[in-house]
Write an enzyme that holds these catalytic residues in place. Sequence first.
Site, short mmCIF file in Angstrom:
data_model
loop_
_atom_site.label_atom_id
_atom_site.label_comp_id
_atom_site.label_asym_id
_atom_site.label_seq_id
_atom_site.Cartn_x
_atom_site.Cartn_y
_atom_site.Cartn_z
N GLY A 242 -5.14 -16.60 -17.43
CA GLY A 242 -6.27 -16.37 -16.41
C GLY A 242 -6.17 -15.24 -17.37
O GLY A 242 -7.35 -14.08 -17.41
N ARG A 243 -5.26 -14.30 -17.64
CA ARG A 243 -5.63 -13.24 -18.05
C ARG A 243 -6.72 -12.68 -19.28
O ARG A 243 -7.31 -12.13 -19.31
CB ARG A 243 -4.13 -12.74 -18.93
CG ARG A 243 -3.13 -12.50 -17.80
CD ARG A 243 -1.44 -12.05 -18.60
NE ARG A 243 -0.58 -12.33 -17.25
CZ ARG A 243 0.51 -12.22 -17.93
NH1 ARG A 243 1.10 -12.38 -18.56
NH2 ARG A 243 1.12 -11.77 -16.30
N TYR A 362 -4.15 -6.33 -11.45
CA TYR A 362 -4.13 -7.81 -11.44
C TYR A 362 -3.80 -8.58 -12.47
O TYR A 362 -4.03 -8.27 -13.18
CB TYR A 362 -5.01 -8.51 -10.51
CG TYR A 362 -6.30 -8.57 -10.61
CD1 TYR A 362 -7.03 -8.17 -11.92
CD2 TYR A 362 -6.80 -8.25 -9.45
CE1 TYR A 362 -8.29 -8.04 -12.00
CE2 TYR A 362 -8.95 -8.49 -9.83
CZ TYR A 362 -9.37 -8.51 -10.72
OH TYR A 362 -10.17 -8.75 -10.99
N GLU A 363 -3.44 -10.36 -12.13
CA GLU A 363 -2.99 -10.87 -13.26
C GLU A 363 -1.76 -9.97 -14.40
O GLU A 363 -1.73 -10.87 -15.80
CB GLU A 363 -4.30 -11.86 -13.83
CG GLU A 363 -4.89 -11.92 -12.65
CD GLU A 363 -5.75 -13.44 -13.31
OE1 GLU A 363 -4.98 -13.72 -15.07
OE2 GLU A 363 -7.06 -14.39 -12.36
N GLY A 364 -1.14 -9.13 -14.05
CA GLY A 364 -0.33 -8.61 -14.62
C GLY A 364 -0.16 -7.61 -15.44
O GLY A 364 -1.87 -7.41 -15.87
#
Length: 380
Positions: A242-243, A362-364
Amino acid sequence: MDFSLSEEQLMIQQAAKDFAQSELMPGVIERDDSQTFPDELVRKMGELGFMGMMVNEKYGGSGLDTQAYVLAMEELSKVDASASVMVSVNNSLVCWGLETYGSEEQKQKYLTRLASGEIIGAFCLSEPEAGSDATSQKTTAIDKGDHYLLNGTKNWITNGGRAEVFLVIAQTHADKGHHGINALIVEKGTPGFEIGPKENKLGIRGSDTHSLLFNDVIVPKENRIGADGFGFKFAMKTLAGGRIGIAAQALGIAAGAYELALQYSKQRKAFGTEISNHQAIAFKLADMHTKIQAARLLVYQAASDKDNGNDYTLSGAMAKLYASDVAMETTVEAVQIHGGNGFVKDYHVERLMRDAKITQIYEGTSEIQKIVISRSIIKD
Ligand code: COS
């Protein structure tokens, strides 16, 4: 390292660019203002194959590689990051997770419809008290024999109000810590599953972000993804890919703002000449261009690692960390180059600046990416 693009990849890039200009650009300011994204545009992105780009054709996807996906993400994000986050979540988190770890029945039942864009999905990990500290899941999925009983709250869920399928991370065996976490497929409309109010956000305002509430929701056992206790690994593996999508989104936001600033600087005159002739502006453009190209190479490297079966946790985290910083810096400079015009909505750059911020979160968050990167380099 050879990042030259194939005919097919160039075609996808052009198709995304055309779609962004002809379909996303009209109304992008109004969608940001009113916090809406029309279902019609999601349907069109599905028809063009953008909602399941990397999914095998036998499950209704486009059967493309990660490189093609990041090219499309960059082009869509140059114009509308609210649209591209829907694409990213559906592709990298939902479809990829299901295709890689789901059972054949789950793929037939859910993936085919998700990949074709007939329906969209959501990935539900964050909680009021578990965002970065993802192992501290408070949502519980209690084993009741043939089903799980799901209780808890999830926060800031992209596609929350529109998704039909939700991948929900929850704790089943608290005594086992993160080895006791499961990932469950929950359908919209399941009794006890409520969609909370829409968030009023700084950026990506067209994307549909909600909290979700689960109150004694019955989830059949066959909706668990992978073996009992696989949920945390599932979330980490899925987020690693996703990142790369979010890194490509950040790259697109940066490149979109840069292109607008370059164009503006060649038209706007001050002190008797176009402002691009002033070194103060020209040097800003030089820095922006250089950093964007460096971010692009990191994104391509991560995509290439994923396509070639190499580990991409490190390269994906580096791409996201760097590209999101470049998105933030570049959009701030694009507003500066536009001067007063940059501060009003009609010129797009203020929206891109607001949209850029979320890519560092987001997503870390960027701080989480530094944990991932530092652990990886120290252990080697
Ligand atoms: N791939 C596979 N497994 C992974 C992984 C990855 N990329 N990263 C971590 N894991 C595994 C570890 O191997 C470990 O498993 P074992 O105990 O079986 O060895 C387990 O996950 C826990 O990892 P760790 O001990 O490193 O956990 P920590 O709590 O220290 O933190 C971080 C791990 C910080 C990296 C993780 O919690 C994280 O990514 N947090 C951010 C989550 C996030 O992105 N939130 C945003 C929500 S989505 S918008």
